[in-house]
Design a protein around this motif. Structure first.
Motif, PDB file in Angstrom:
ATOM      1  N   ARG A   1       0.877  -1.145  -0.125  1.00  0.00           N
ATOM      2  CA  ARG A   1      -0.091  -0.167   0.225  1.00  0.00           C
ATOM      3  C   ARG A   1       0.759   1.253   0.093  1.00  0.00           C
ATOM      4  N   PHE A   2       2.010   1.051  -0.028  1.00  0.00           N
ATOM      5  CA  PHE A   2       2.882   2.255  -0.240  1.00  0.00           C
ATOM      6  C   PHE A   2       4.326   1.886  -0.545  1.00  0.00           C
ATOM      7  N   GLU A   3       5.130   2.683  -0.851  1.00  0.00           N
ATOM      8  CA  GLU A   3       6.545   2.461  -1.187  1.00  0.00           C
ATOM      9  C   GLU A   3       7.428   3.626  -0.537  1.00  0.00           C
ATOM     10  N   PHE A   4       8.827   3.163  -0.304  1.00  0.00           N
ATOM     11  CA  PHE A   4       9.872   3.993  -0.104  1.00  0.00           C
ATOM     12  C   PHE A   4      10.533   4.301  -1.129  1.00  0.00           C
ATOM     13  N   GLN A   5      11.030   5.681  -1.314  1.00  0.00           N
ATOM     14  CA  GLN A   5      11.678   6.156  -2.441  1.00  0.00           C
ATOM     15  C   GLN A   5      12.898   6.788  -2.100  1.00  0.00           C
TER      16      GLN A   5
ATOM     17  N   LEU B   1      20.699   1.281   2.990  1.00  0.00           N
ATOM     18  CA  LEU B   1      19.195   1.431   3.319  1.00  0.00           C
ATOM     19  C   LEU B   1      18.254   0.730   2.466  1.00  0.00           C
ATOM     20  N   GLN B   2      18.553   1.224   1.287  1.00  0.00           N
ATOM     21  CA  GLN B   2      17.632   0.644   0.167  1.00  0.00           C
ATOM     22  C   GLN B   2      17.437  -0.894   0.260  1.00  0.00           C
TER      23      GLN B   2
ATOM     24  N   LEU C   1      15.674  -2.200   3.426  1.00  0.00           N
ATOM     25  CA  LEU C   1      14.268  -2.209   3.567  1.00  0.00           C
ATOM     26  C   LEU C   1      13.694  -3.296   2.488  1.00  0.00           C
ATOM     27  N   ARG C   2      14.507  -3.440   1.426  1.00  0.00           N
ATOM     28  CA  ARG C   2      14.082  -4.566   0.527  1.00  0.00           C
ATOM     29  C   ARG C   2      14.003  -5.715   1.171  1.00  0.00           C
ATOM     30  N   HIS C   3      15.039  -6.028   1.894  1.00  0.00           N
ATOM     31  CA  HIS C   3      15.087  -7.269   2.220  1.00  0.00           C
ATOM     32  C   HIS C   3      14.197  -7.504   3.369  1.00  0.00           C
ATOM     33  N   GLY C   4      13.573  -6.481   4.129  1.00  0.00           N
ATOM     34  CA  GLY C   4      12.770  -6.524   5.003  1.00  0.00           C
ATOM     35  C   GLY C   4      11.341  -6.609   4.513  1.00  0.00           C
TER      36      GLY C   4
END
Ligand SMILES: Cc1cc2nc3c(=O)[nH]c(=O)nc-3n(C[C@H](O)[C@H](O)[C@H](O)COP(=O)(O)OP(=O)(O)OC[C@H]3O[C@@H](n4cnc5c(N)ncnc54)[C@H](O)[C@@H]3O)c2cc1C
Length: 309
Positions: A245-249, A258-259, A262-265
């Protein structure tokens, strides 16, 4: 320091000087994927192999000649086609002043319609980057009055938490169901329109983020601020907001660790990939955000000027 760098980012004479400087170009390559569409698409493809999506941005802003705006539009059309042909998710970011907003709204609209029709046909997405506060109202009006009805599912805007007006803008955009990217804001603004204190900008970000996550349409949380990201993760856990429902950018070349984390999480991460010859104002804004980058640049100058034995 920040103000000085932002002021320099608007000086064309400095750009002409810097563009000829090989060292500055090499430094820029840390934040900019290259000068050609090929290089931009290749960077997006590399990210997609790592499970990260991208938004491709052809650098350029404040265009004053119609021919230049049309040329930029045609490059965007090529970018969309090339992304689709490379099986990369079709997603670009564009500045309205690059499409001719300062020359005339009708020209800008005609250019945007070309781009949005192509993006729609390719099931892609076009984000209107937000520029300095002189353009906030015009950009939001343009989006709402001229684009949203026909292209709302394929087009979104950006809100800057540094601006005092943003709370109302977020409520209006949420009510429309518009897609919003939230960032802090990269431009030099007067205190009458923007919070001069960074603490206030961060607190504003947290408030807007909460409204977008709980009442918005697939927000893009554009930040490298670990405290804010931790608060976002807490909020989505508490409110049972799924990772779809959302994304980090984040920006190309900034906090790759950090990218990946987050992706691994299990979170979605999109990287904003700028490319093109007009990289100087973009680079200066990145330096202004993190003066440590200047030390890095100067370190290289010193190393390269000391003769090697
Ligand atoms: C995807 C994306 C799209 C954006 N689009 C827009 C837009 O349309 N309009 C606009 O005005 N701004 C835009 N921005 C820029 C944004 O407004 C900020 O200027 C920028 O993201 C830095 O703010 P921050 O949230 O990372 O927080 P900050 O408080 O500036 O930084 C937090 C931490 O992130 C790291 N960091 C931040 N910047 C850098 C850097 N340049 N180099 C190395 N480390 C860094 C540092 O560790 C720093 O301590 C965008 C940013 C992103 C990520």
């Amino acid at each position: 320091m920040r103000q000085g760098l932002l002021w320099l980012s608007e000086r064309q004479g400095m750009f002409n000087f810097v563009r000829r400087n090989g060292l500055a170009r090499r430094f820029a390559s840390r934040f900019v994927a290259g000068e050609s569409i090929d290089e931009g698409v290749t960077a997006a493809l590399e990210l997609s192999r790592r499970g990260t999506t991208a938004s491709l941005d052809l650098l350029g802003e404040s265009v004053t000649a119609e021919g230049e705006a049309v040329k930029a539009r045609d490059q965007y059309l090529q970018m969309l086609d090339r992304m689709a042909a490379s099986s990369v998710e079709v997603n670009v970011s564009v500045k309205l002043t690059q499409m001719g907003l300062d020359i005339g709204e009708d020209l800008c609209y005609a250019n945007m319609v070309h781009i949005l029709d192509r993006a729609k046909a390719l099931r892609g997405f076009v984000r209107l980057d937000m520029e300095g506060s002189a353009y906030t109202q015009r950009t939001l009006d343009f989006f709402r009055d001229r684009l949203f009805d026909s292209y709302g599912a394929h087009c979104g805007v950006v809100i800057q938490s540094m601006l005092r007006r943003s709370e109302k803008d977020v409520e209006d955009l949420n009510a429309m169901g518009a897609r919003v990217r939230l960032c802090k804001g990269a431009y030099l603004e007067p205190p009458a329109v923007a919070f001069p204190d960074k603490g206030d900008v961060d607190r504003s970000y947290l408030r807007l983020m909460e409204r977008l996550l709980t009442a918005g349409n697939y927000p893009g949380l554009a930040t490298h601020d670990e405290t804010i990201i931790a608060r976002a993760l807490e909020l989505v856990r508490r409110e049972s907001i799924g990772p779809d429902r959302f994304e980090f950018q984040m920006l190309y070349g900034v906090r790759r660790d950090l990218q990946d984390r987050l992706r691994h999480g299990g979170h979605r991460v999109r990287v904003y990939i700028p490319f093109g010859t007009q990289w100087y104002p973009y680079l200066m804004r990145r330096l202004a955000e993190r003066p440590a980058n200047i030390a890095f640049l100067l370190g290289n100058v010193v190393r390269e000027s000391v003769p090697r034995r």
